[in-house]
Write an enzyme that holds these catalytic residues in place. Structure first.
Site, short mmCIF file in Angstrom:
data_model
loop_
_atom_site.label_atom_id
_atom_site.label_comp_id
_atom_site.label_asym_id
_atom_site.label_seq_id
_atom_site.Cartn_x
_atom_site.Cartn_y
_atom_site.Cartn_z
N TYR A 1 12.33 -4.16 -6.45
CA TYR A 1 11.18 -4.12 -7.35
C TYR A 1 10.15 -3.03 -7.05
O TYR A 1 9.66 -2.38 -7.95
CB TYR A 1 10.47 -5.48 -7.30
N CYS B 1 12.76 -3.62 4.11
CA CYS B 1 12.45 -4.58 3.03
C CYS B 1 13.36 -4.32 1.83
O CYS B 1 13.19 -3.32 1.13
CB CYS B 1 10.99 -4.45 2.62
N CYS C 1 0.84 -1.19 0.00
CA CYS C 1 0.00 0.00 0.00
C CYS C 1 0.87 1.24 0.00
O CYS C 1 2.07 1.17 0.26
CB CYS C 1 -0.89 0.03 1.23
N GLY D 1 -0.29 0.35 -5.08
CA GLY D 1 -1.58 -0.32 -4.88
C GLY D 1 -2.60 0.18 -5.87
O GLY D 1 -2.79 1.38 -5.99
N ASN E 1 0.21 0.86 5.84
CA ASN E 1 0.98 0.05 4.90
C ASN E 1 1.73 -1.00 5.71
O ASN E 1 2.53 -0.64 6.58
CB ASN E 1 1.96 0.95 4.14
N GLY E 2 1.46 -2.27 5.41
CA GLY E 2 2.16 -3.34 6.13
C GLY E 2 1.20 -4.43 6.55
O GLY E 2 0.01 -4.39 6.23
N CYS F 1 15.69 -6.74 5.58
CA CYS F 1 15.01 -8.02 5.55
C CYS F 1 15.25 -8.63 4.17
O CYS F 1 15.08 -7.96 3.16
CB CYS F 1 13.50 -7.85 5.78
S1 SF4 Z 1 12.49 -8.73 1.88
FE1 SF4 Z 1 11.27 -9.24 3.72
S2 SF4 Z 1 9.74 -7.61 3.87
FE2 SF4 Z 1 10.61 -7.54 1.79
S3 SF4 Z 1 9.28 -8.76 0.50
FE3 SF4 Z 1 10.90 -10.12 1.22
S4 SF4 Z 1 10.09 -11.06 3.12
FE4 SF4 Z 1 8.83 -9.24 2.66
#
Ligand code: SF4
Length: 489
Positions: free
Chosen positions: A276, A270, A2, A28, A129-130, A465
Site C-alpha cells: 500500500y 515492511c 514519514c 505524510g 521515519n519509524g 515483516c
Molecule cells: S508489515 Fe510489519 S512493519 Fe509493515 S505495517 Fe505490518 S506490522 Fe508494520
C-alpha cells in the site's frame, strides 16, 4: 509514516529537498520541514545575528561566527508550506527534509521535523521515519535524569541520547545513541559538512542512497530521485550508518563513508510498503513497487478466481494489483472507479470525520463501465470495512450485477508498532470477524484475500515483516505494546 530526504553539496539544496519532499508527500501529509546548513558550517545569507533559537517554524540556531542550521517547518502539505520566500530563508548547500503523519493527538507543530538541537558535540538536525519500541522507556529514563522534552515524538529521544552520550564527538555519540534504541528507524542527521544516514537492524523502513552530479542524496523512496534526476546508488544496509561528506570550497567533492555496521540478526522489511504505502514508481527493498503489486494481483487471481466481466481497481493503490489480476485471469481491466485526486488519502487523515467525508467525495463509478457487469473489485486491504461497503454499494447502485471483492494482502488483524498508523486492533474488522462475516458486512457477492504464503512467494524473497497480517511481530509483543503509546513519527 514519514518521508525523509537529504542532499549534500548542491547550491540549490533547499529547493531540491523541497522537490524530494514533494515526491514523498504520500508518506505524510500533516507537516513538513526542511533544515539547511552550509558545508563549512557557515551560512552565507543575511540572517546572521538573529537570536539563538531551538527549533520551530522559521527559527534558526545561531551563535555569531559559529555554524548555523536554518529550519522551516509547518503543518500542512509541502507545496503549501514552501513558498519561494520561505525557501529563500534556507541557505546552504546541505539540507534534509521530512514529511510526517502521526497517530491522533500527535498532530501538532511541535512534533514536526526536522528537529534541530545544539549540543556539546555541535549542531544537528534530525529527520526520522519509524517508531522506537523502547522509546517510552528511554524517555522515562532521560526525564528522570533531568531531560526536558519539547515534542511527543521518540525522535527527540534520539536527540537526547546523542547529546547525553559520554562519547565526545558527534559520530561516536550517534553510534552510542543508536546502540541503545530498538525498533524502526530510518534517519537522516544533518551536521556541519555531512549528513549521516542510518537504518535499524531490521530494515523496517526503506532508505536509499543516490547521486546527483557531485552531490549525494538520501531518500525514503527512489521516486524522489527520479523527480530531481538523481541516480540510485544502493539502499542503506540493515544496521548501517553512513556519512555523506563534503570537502570545503569551490569544486567541493562529496564522499560516502561507512561509519558503523550494527549486526543484524533478523531482516524485517515492511511488506505493507509494497502492498500500500510506497509509490508504485519507487524501487524499495530491491523491487519496483508496481511490479510487486502486479505479482500480488496475479497470485490473487490464481488463489481466488471468479467468473466475471471486468476487473476494476480501487484507485490508486489497487491499480497495479488489479492489472496483475486481469493479466493472469484474462478478464478485461477497466478504470470503473475514478478518484478525485484533490482529496487526501483517507487512510492517513487523522480525524474520523474527514475519513467518512472523504469516502463520499473521493471515488465515483463510471456508469458505462459498471452497469450490467459482474465486477471484480480489487483493493490493497480492508481496514474497518466501512469504505469497502460504501464502494460495493456504489457499484451496485450504478448497475453492477455482481461485485466480487479481492484483496491483494491477507486480512489485517493487528496494529503496526513500527511506524505505520494502522488503527487499534478492535477497529480492524478482520481482527474479530471471519472472511465470510466481512463479506456479509461489506455486502459483496464473494470476498477473497491473498494468502500469507502467496504474498511472500510473490515477493520472491524472505526477510519481510508481515506482523499486521499474521501476528508474527519481529520484536516481542510486550515491548511493542508499550510502544503503541508513543506518537508515531
Ligand atoms: S508489515 Fe510489519 S512493519 Fe509493515 S505495517 Fe505490518 S506490522 Fe508494520
Amino acid at each position: 509514516m514519514c518521508g525523509v530526504f537529504g542532499i549534500i553539496n548542491h547550491k540549490d539544496a533547499a529547493n531540491l529537498v523541497y522537490l524530494g519532499l514533494y515526491a514523498l508527500q504520500h508518506r505524510g501529509q500533516e507537516s513538513a520541514g526542511i533544515a539547511t546548513i552550509s558545508h563549512d558550517g557557515i551560512a552565507s545569507d543575511t540572517n546572521l545575528g538573529e537570536p539563538i533559537g531551538s527549533s520551530g517554524a522559521g527559527e534558526q540556531i545561531i551563535a555569531p561566527g559559529a555554524p548555523q542550521i536554518h529550519v522551516e517547518k509547518e503543518m500542512g502539505h509541502v507545496a503549501d508550506i514552501f513558498t519561494q520566500e520561505r525557501l529563500s530563508r534556507l541557505p546552504g548547500d546541505t539540507a534534509i527534509g521530512h514529511v510526517r503523519y502521526s497517530t491522533a493527538g500527535g498532530s501538532m507543530l511541535c512534533n514536526a521535523q526536522p528537529i534541530v538541537a545544539s549540543m556539546s558535540k555541535g549542531l544537528i538536525a534530525i529527520a526520522h521515519n519509524g517508531n522506537l519500541i523502547n522509546g517510552a522507556e528511554l524517555r522515562h529514563e532521560l526525564e528522570q535524569e533531568g531531560a526536558i522534552f519539547n515534542t511527543m515524538s521518540d525522535t527527540e529521544v534520539m536527540v537526547h541520547l546523542i547529546a547525553r552520550s559520554k562519547e565526545r564527538d558527534l559520530e561516536r555519540a550517534l553510534i552510542d545513541a543508536l546502540s541503545r534504541v530498538r525498533g524502526a528507524y530510518s534517519i537522516a542527521v544533518l551536521a556541519p559538512g555531512r549528513i549521516y544516514a542510518a537504518r535499524d537492524t531490521y530494515g523496517f523502513r526503506p532508505l536509499i542512497l543516490g547521486r546527483l552530479g557531485e552531490s549525494l542524496v538520501v531518500s525514503s523512496e527512489t521516486c524522489a530521485f527520479d523527480l530531481i534526476g538523481a541516480e540510485m546508488i544502493r539502499e542503506i544496509r540493515l544496521g548501517e550508518i553512513v556519512a555523506m561528506e563534503c570537502s570545503v570550497g569551490p569544486g567541493a567533492l562529496t564522499a560516502l563513508r561507512v561509519v558503523h555496521q550494527f549486526p543484524s540478526t533478523r531482516e524485517a522489511r515492511c511488506i505493507f510498503e509494497h502492498v500500500y504505502f510506497a509509490r508504485p514508481d519507487s524501487k524499495i527493498f530491491g523491487n519496483n513497487v508496481a511490479e510487486m503489486r502486479k505479482r500480488f494481483g496475479a497470485q490473487l487471481a490464481r488463489e481466488h478466481p471468479v467468473d466475471a466481466d471486468v476487473v476494476v481497481p480501487v484507485p490508486d493503490s489497487g491499480v497495479f494489483a488489479a492489472l496483475g489480476y486481469a493479466q493472469e485471469s484474462g478478464i478485461p481491466f477497466e478504470f470503473g472507479l475514478v478518484r478525485n485526486h484533490y482529496v487526501g488519502r483517507t487512510f492517513i487523515e487523522p480525524k474520523q470525520t474527514i475519513r467518512n467525508f472523504g469516502v463520499k467525495v473521493k471515488l465515483n463509478p463510471v456508469r458505462e463501465i459498471i452497469a450490467g457487469k459482474r465486477v471484480i473489485l480489487i483493493d490493497d486491504s480492508i481496514v474497518r470495512g466501512t469504505t469497502s461497503k460504501k464502494i460495493v454499494r456504489m457499484l451496485k447502485q450504478f448497475g453492477a450485477t455482481e461485485v466480487h471483492m479481492r484483496i491483494s494482502s491477507p486480512p489485517t488483524t493487528g496494529p503496526c508498532y513500527y511506524g505505520i498508523d494502522t488503527p487499534q486492533r478492535r477497529e480492524l474488522i478482520a481482527s474479530s470477524n471471519s472472511v465470510e462475516e466481512i463479506r456479509r458486512f461489506i455486502e459483496a457477492d464473494t470476498l477473497g484475500y491473498l494468502s500469507e504464503e502467496g504474498m511472500l512467494n510473490a515477493a520472491g524473497n524472505g526477510g519481510y515483516c508481515t506482523a499486521c497480517f499474521t501476528g508474527k511481530y519481529p520484536i516481542v509483543r510486550a515491548e511493542a505494546a508499550e510502544a503503541a503509546a508513543i506518537v508515531s513519527t
